[in-house]
Scaffold this motif. Structure first.
Motif, PDB file in Angstrom:
ATOM      1  N   PHE A 174      30.084 -38.979  -4.464  1.00 58.37           N
ATOM      2  CA  PHE A 174      30.057 -40.440  -4.333  1.00 58.37           C
ATOM      3  C   PHE A 174      30.427 -41.100  -5.660  1.00 58.37           C
ATOM      4  O   PHE A 174      31.109 -42.130  -5.680  1.00 58.37           O
ATOM      5  N   ASP A 175      30.007 -40.515  -6.758  1.00 59.27           N
ATOM      6  CA  ASP A 175      30.361 -41.064  -8.071  1.00 59.27           C
ATOM      7  C   ASP A 175      31.865 -40.979  -8.315  1.00 59.27           C
ATOM      8  O   ASP A 175      32.432 -41.823  -9.019  1.00 59.27           O
ATOM      9  N   GLN A 176      32.522 -39.945  -7.764  1.00 59.01           N
ATOM     10  CA  GLN A 176      33.973 -39.859  -7.868  1.00 59.01           C
ATOM     11  C   GLN A 176      34.653 -40.910  -6.992  1.00 59.01           C
ATOM     12  O   GLN A 176      35.687 -41.471  -7.358  1.00 59.01           O
ATOM     13  N   LEU A 177      34.058 -41.163  -5.833  1.00 61.72           N
ATOM     14  CA  LEU A 177      34.671 -42.091  -4.882  1.00 61.72           C
ATOM     15  C   LEU A 177      34.540 -43.538  -5.322  1.00 61.72           C
ATOM     16  O   LEU A 177      35.477 -44.336  -5.198  1.00 61.72           O
ATOM     17  N   VAL A 178      33.380 -43.924  -5.832  1.00 56.88           N
ATOM     18  CA  VAL A 178      33.079 -45.324  -6.121  1.00 56.88           C
ATOM     19  C   VAL A 178      33.073 -45.564  -7.625  1.00 56.88           C
ATOM     20  O   VAL A 178      32.248 -45.020  -8.345  1.00 56.88           O
ATOM     21  N   GLU A 179      34.004 -46.373  -8.076  1.00 57.05           N
ATOM     22  CA  GLU A 179      34.079 -46.697  -9.501  1.00 57.05           C
ATOM     23  C   GLU A 179      33.349 -48.002  -9.821  1.00 57.05           C
ATOM     24  O   GLU A 179      32.979 -48.242 -10.965  1.00 57.05           O
ATOM     25  N   ASN A 180      33.137 -48.830  -8.804  1.00 55.79           N
ATOM     26  CA  ASN A 180      32.483 -50.124  -8.996  1.00 55.79           C
ATOM     27  C   ASN A 180      30.971 -49.921  -9.110  1.00 55.79           C
ATOM     28  O   ASN A 180      30.318 -49.476  -8.157  1.00 55.79           O
ATOM     29  N   GLU A 181      30.401 -50.243 -10.266  1.00 54.22           N
ATOM     30  CA  GLU A 181      28.977 -50.020 -10.496  1.00 54.22           C
ATOM     31  C   GLU A 181      28.116 -50.862  -9.558  1.00 54.22           C
ATOM     32  O   GLU A 181      27.040 -50.449  -9.130  1.00 54.22           O
ATOM     33  N   GLY A 182      28.585 -52.064  -9.228  1.00 50.55           N
ATOM     34  CA  GLY A 182      27.825 -52.919  -8.320  1.00 50.55           C
ATOM     35  C   GLY A 182      27.657 -52.283  -6.960  1.00 50.55           C
ATOM     36  O   GLY A 182      26.563 -52.302  -6.375  1.00 50.55           O
TER      37      GLY A 182
ATOM     38  N   THR B 154      33.625 -38.261   5.434  1.00 46.65           N
ATOM     39  CA  THR B 154      33.547 -39.462   6.268  1.00 46.65           C
ATOM     40  C   THR B 154      32.258 -40.223   5.989  1.00 46.65           C
ATOM     41  O   THR B 154      32.256 -41.463   5.892  1.00 46.65           O
ATOM     42  N   ALA B 155      31.152 -39.489   5.844  1.00 47.05           N
ATOM     43  CA  ALA B 155      29.866 -40.132   5.551  1.00 47.05           C
ATOM     44  C   ALA B 155      29.905 -40.849   4.204  1.00 47.05           C
ATOM     45  O   ALA B 155      29.384 -41.967   4.064  1.00 47.05           O
ATOM     46  N   LEU B 156      30.514 -40.227   3.205  1.00 43.61           N
ATOM     47  CA  LEU B 156      30.611 -40.856   1.883  1.00 43.61           C
ATOM     48  C   LEU B 156      31.393 -42.158   1.947  1.00 43.61           C
ATOM     49  O   LEU B 156      30.992 -43.179   1.374  1.00 43.61           O
ATOM     50  N   HIS B 157      32.512 -42.145   2.633  1.00 43.83           N
ATOM     51  CA  HIS B 157      33.322 -43.360   2.753  1.00 43.83           C
ATOM     52  C   HIS B 157      32.595 -44.422   3.564  1.00 43.83           C
ATOM     53  O   HIS B 157      32.724 -45.620   3.277  1.00 43.83           O
TER      54      HIS B 157
ATOM     55  N   ASP C 246      22.456 -33.469  -4.367  1.00 50.19           N
ATOM     56  CA  ASP C 246      23.151 -33.469  -5.662  1.00 50.19           C
ATOM     57  C   ASP C 246      24.661 -33.468  -5.466  1.00 50.19           C
ATOM     58  O   ASP C 246      25.399 -34.149  -6.187  1.00 50.19           O
ATOM     59  N   ALA C 247      25.128 -32.676  -4.476  1.00 53.96           N
ATOM     60  CA  ALA C 247      26.565 -32.633  -4.195  1.00 53.96           C
ATOM     61  C   ALA C 247      27.062 -33.989  -3.708  1.00 53.96           C
ATOM     62  O   ALA C 247      28.141 -34.452  -4.108  1.00 53.96           O
TER      63      ALA C 247
ATOM     64  N   ARG D 222      39.652 -34.564  -3.263  1.00 54.70           N
ATOM     65  CA  ARG D 222      38.887 -33.910  -2.199  1.00 54.70           C
ATOM     66  C   ARG D 222      38.107 -34.917  -1.379  1.00 54.70           C
ATOM     67  O   ARG D 222      37.557 -34.562  -0.340  1.00 54.70           O
ATOM     68  N   ILE D 223      38.050 -36.171  -1.827  1.00 50.16           N
ATOM     69  CA  ILE D 223      37.359 -37.199  -1.048  1.00 50.16           C
ATOM     70  C   ILE D 223      38.362 -38.131  -0.384  1.00 50.16           C
ATOM     71  O   ILE D 223      38.041 -39.244  -0.011  1.00 50.16           O
ATOM     72  N   PHE D 224      39.595 -37.633  -0.215  1.00 50.88           N
ATOM     73  CA  PHE D 224      40.652 -38.390   0.445  1.00 50.88           C
ATOM     74  C   PHE D 224      40.484 -38.246   1.958  1.00 50.88           C
ATOM     75  O   PHE D 224      40.169 -37.173   2.454  1.00 50.88           O
ATOM     76  N   LEU D 225      40.721 -39.323   2.707  1.00 53.35           N
ATOM     77  CA  LEU D 225      40.496 -39.312   4.145  1.00 53.35           C
ATOM     78  C   LEU D 225      41.771 -39.049   4.932  1.00 53.35           C
ATOM     79  O   LEU D 225      42.845 -39.542   4.584  1.00 53.35           O
ATOM     80  N   HIS D 226      41.640 -38.299   6.007  1.00 54.86           N
ATOM     81  CA  HIS D 226      42.694 -38.149   6.996  1.00 54.86           C
ATOM     82  C   HIS D 226      42.485 -39.217   8.075  1.00 54.86           C
ATOM     83  O   HIS D 226      41.425 -39.840   8.147  1.00 54.86           O
ATOM     84  N   PRO D 227      43.484 -39.448   8.936  1.00 58.25           N
ATOM     85  CA  PRO D 227      43.420 -40.598   9.857  1.00 58.25           C
ATOM     86  C   PRO D 227      42.168 -40.644  10.724  1.00 58.25           C
ATOM     87  O   PRO D 227      41.540 -41.701  10.858  1.00 58.25           O
TER      88      PRO D 227
END
Length: 694
Positions: free
Chosen positions: A304-312, A265-268, A298-299, A232-237
């Motif tokens: 964002f936690d799903q999108l970003v796996e890099n803790e840094g 878009t804001a999350l990315h 909270d949402a 659900r956090i996948f981007l379209h063009p």
């Protein structure tokens, strides 16, 4: 991936096994078959299991194959026979069209030509249509289109980018405006012109919104094993281009209707800016990702936690409300925690202080004047208030009346100081002042979601907390979803977005049928954007289709509740999961009564954002549904008493401008509730319907 996520687990497992064998070139048993009489000689099918097959696009040369769909056996054969792949000559991306369905439209289109002499695209030349990426093979069909209704009927058959071009032209846009809409589908890498329309593999590599190229089994496993929520956090063009622009010269704004992917878009954008920033000192993130309410924050955190796996990278982003930011700035400056004034106590305080000076203004008016004029403009003296502009405030005030209002507000402020209390808007103003005086911004970048609902004091805080410069502010919102009193001009606050403002037009959440029904709820009054320009939903559409919304009238509230229970039971019996169903009411007590009856009938109900209660239908207020989405939504109690909700409306005779703004806000609230639905929308009322439903 949306289709893959909906497959039964056993079919997903079989599909994974087939893909794995294919990647290892062990084709035995897969039966990679060419379809006779296919409209596209590159189409193939492979065996997934005894009942299911995959549709595969084979290259003319090389070893890169595209898995397009996993379908029951007969449907897979039908897909491979009827659909055609092509490379868009203007965009260079892979497109799939349903040529068989388009052929079936020809007699209907030819018949419509005889009824009118005004072709829908008679004003557009063939070269201009080709420049917009229209397939040359489709031009004869385009010339047969005589109405928007026929164009919309063809939408499921056409590639998305081509439909976007045609829809933009049909909405009255110029060829140049239509190209701006279409150019959002351009790949990130510059195209080498002319595009080689026979190179399907390069087209697949450019189509990053729909196609993922994998090089080995481990990479494929990583993709398919991700939780479906991650997709659900996948981007379209169009969204990707905005999120990953290397540099905006200053503040940038993204607007768009419900479901167009502004939050994604804001999350990315936050992730991208964090990945480009230097590692911050502990406790000093470089990017602020902020919004209006705790629920929305909270949402954002969960997504964002799903999108970003890099803790840094994750630690470089602070996510929270503007109120929380103000609170922390004040707490750090004072060394003590500020006490927040309770709304109920504040109303009583206004009434008491107005009585002390014999002020005859309603409490609601005094509160609004304080928040929307005095705090909004950060006025500190009576003289400033006596001479300020009250743009947007419908009730005119003489200087003598302003003086009375000032006296009341100052008595309220003095009493709050004596109680050591403040409102969040007061804290925002004070926090902004502290940061301006110290000259020490907290962040390099700020991403602002649901921007239309923020107050000028909150904007001043965001501006003071973020260092001015390239990529400083990234603002996303939709004025058509403004559900609170706040109205803002970014220009007047020194935030210039003109020339850096973009609009998303494709809704990826809600079906076109729901969208076409919901947009008229907004009425015909022009809606002002944050950049002082009228914001428009021209060109707003959805590529998804489904059932039309159902509107149910009943004679009484009890009958309406009974009908609601029957509707929800029908959705559940049809296989819908309880947590995929949302029920929205304008006021809380209606939702509570609905929850009680559902529980009585054996259907569990929970608050909209309840965690871990997958066996419960979500029930709450329309405001509480903001930022959520459901497979099915029931909007209840939409009668003339509750929508618009009379208690929140200014008196039209006393203040017609405020009354009109309140009515428009109520329209927005209903629109927001209805556009939470992905596939099914049910709207009910008892007695007389809301005037908005006309």
């Amino acid at each position: 991936m949306d289709q893959y996520g909906k497959l039964e687990k056993s079919i997903q497992k079989a599909a994974w096994s087939a893909i794995s064998k294919f990647e290892q070139h062990t084709y035995a048993g897969l039966h990679l078959e060419k379809i006779s009489n296919s409209r596209d000689p590159r189409m193939r099918t492979i065996r997934v299991d005894i009942h299911w097959r995959g549709v595969v696009l084979a290259p003319e040369s090389g070893d890169t194959y595209g898995l397009l769909a996993v379908l029951p056996h007969d449907k897979a054969i039908e897909y491979a026979a009827n659909y055609r792949s092509s490379v868009n000559p203007a965009l260079g991306i892979l497109e799939i069209s349903n040529d068989a369905a388009i052929e079936l439209m020809k007699p209907l289109l030819a018949q419509s030509v005889a009824t009118t002499d005004s072709p829908l695209f008679g004003h557009v030349s063939d070269p201009d249509l080709l420049r917009l990426g229209i397939d040359p093979a489709l031009l004869p069909m385009v010339r047969l289109l005589m109405s928007e209704v026929l164009l919309e009927a063809m939408q499921p058959m056409l590639p998305e980018a081509q439909y976007t071009a045609l829809y933009a032209l049909a909405c009255g846009m110029t060829v140049e405006d239509a190209w701006r809409e279409v150019s959002q589908y351009l790949p990130a890498e510059p195209l080498h012109e002319p595009v080689d329309t026979s190179d399907v593999v390069s087209a697949m590599e450019r189509s990053t919104d729909r196609i993922v190229i994998v090089n080995d089994e481990a990479e494929l496993r990583h993709i398919l094993d991700r939780p479906f929520a991650a997709w659900r956090i996948f981007l379209h063009p169009a969204q990707r281009k905005l999120a990953y622009t290397p540099q905006y010269a200053g503040p940038a704004q993204v607007t768009g209707g419900a479901g167009t992917g502004k939050t994604i878009t804001a999350l990315h954008r936050a992730s991208y800016l964090a990945s480009q920033a230097d590692a911050p000192a502990p406790g000093h993130p470089s990017v602020l990702l902020t919004t209006y309410t705790n629920n929305l924050a909270d949402a954002l955190t969960g997504q964002f936690d799903q999108l970003v796996e890099n803790e840094g990278i994750r630690h470089r982003v602070e996510i929270g409300t503007v109120d929380r930011l103000a609170y922390h700035v004040i707490e750090r400056a004072r060394g003590t925690r500020p006490a927040i004034a309770v709304t109920k106590d504040l109303r009583q305080l206004w009434a008491a202080k107005a009585a002390e000076v014999d002020a005859t203004f309603p409490v609601t008016f005094l509160e609004r004047e304080w928040e929307q004029v005095i705090l909004a403009q950060d006025l500190h003296t009576e003289q400033q208030y006596l001479t300020c502009l009250r743009t947007g405030q419908g009730r005119p005030l003489s200087k003598a009346q302003r003086s009375v209002v000032w006296q009341v507000t100052q008595r309220v402020v003095t009493e709050l100081l004596a109680r050591n209390q403040a409102t969040f808007l007061q804290l925002a103003n004070e926090a902004a002042r502290i940061l301006r005086e110290t000259g020490d911004p907290l962040f390099r970048h700020a991403i602002v979601d649901e921007a239309q609902d923020l107050h000028p004091a909150q904007w001043r805080l965001i501006r003071a907390a973020t260092a001015p410069g390239p990529n400083d502010l990234f603002i996303v919102g939709d004025p058509h979803q403004r559900i609170y009193h706040n109205r803002v001009s970014l220009t007047q606050l020194g935030i210039q977005v003109r020339g850096r403002s973009r609009r998303l037009t494709v809704n990826y959440r809600t079906t076109q049928e729901i969208l076409a029904w919901a947009v008229p709820l907004l009425g015909e009054q022009p809606v002002a954007g944050l950049d002082d320009q009228v914001d428009s939903l021209v060109g707003y559409w959805s590529p998804m289709h489904g059932r039309r919304p159902e509107v149910r009238a009943t004679a009484s509230w009890d009958q309406e509740l009974a009908a609601l229970v029957a509707k929800i039971q029908g959705w559940l019996d049809g296989g819908m999961e309880p947590h995929a169903i949302g029920v929205a009411a304008r006021v809380g007590y209606l939702g509570k009564q609905a929850s009680a009856l559902l529980a009585e009938r054996g259907i569990a109900a929970a608050a909209p954002r309840s965690q871990g209660k997958k066996g419960a239908v979500r029930v709450g207020t329309m405001h509480g549904m903001k930022g959520l989405e459901f497979q099915a939504v029931a909007v209840i109690g939409v009668n003339d008493e509750n929508m618009p909700y009379q208690r929140v409306l200014a008196d039209d005779a006393d203040d017609p401008v405020a009354s009109a703004l309140d009515l428009q806000r109520e329209r927005c609230v209903l629109f927001v509730a209805c556009t939470r639905a992905r596939d099914h929308l049910y709207v009910s009322y008892n007695g007389a319907p809301s005037p908005f439903l006309a």
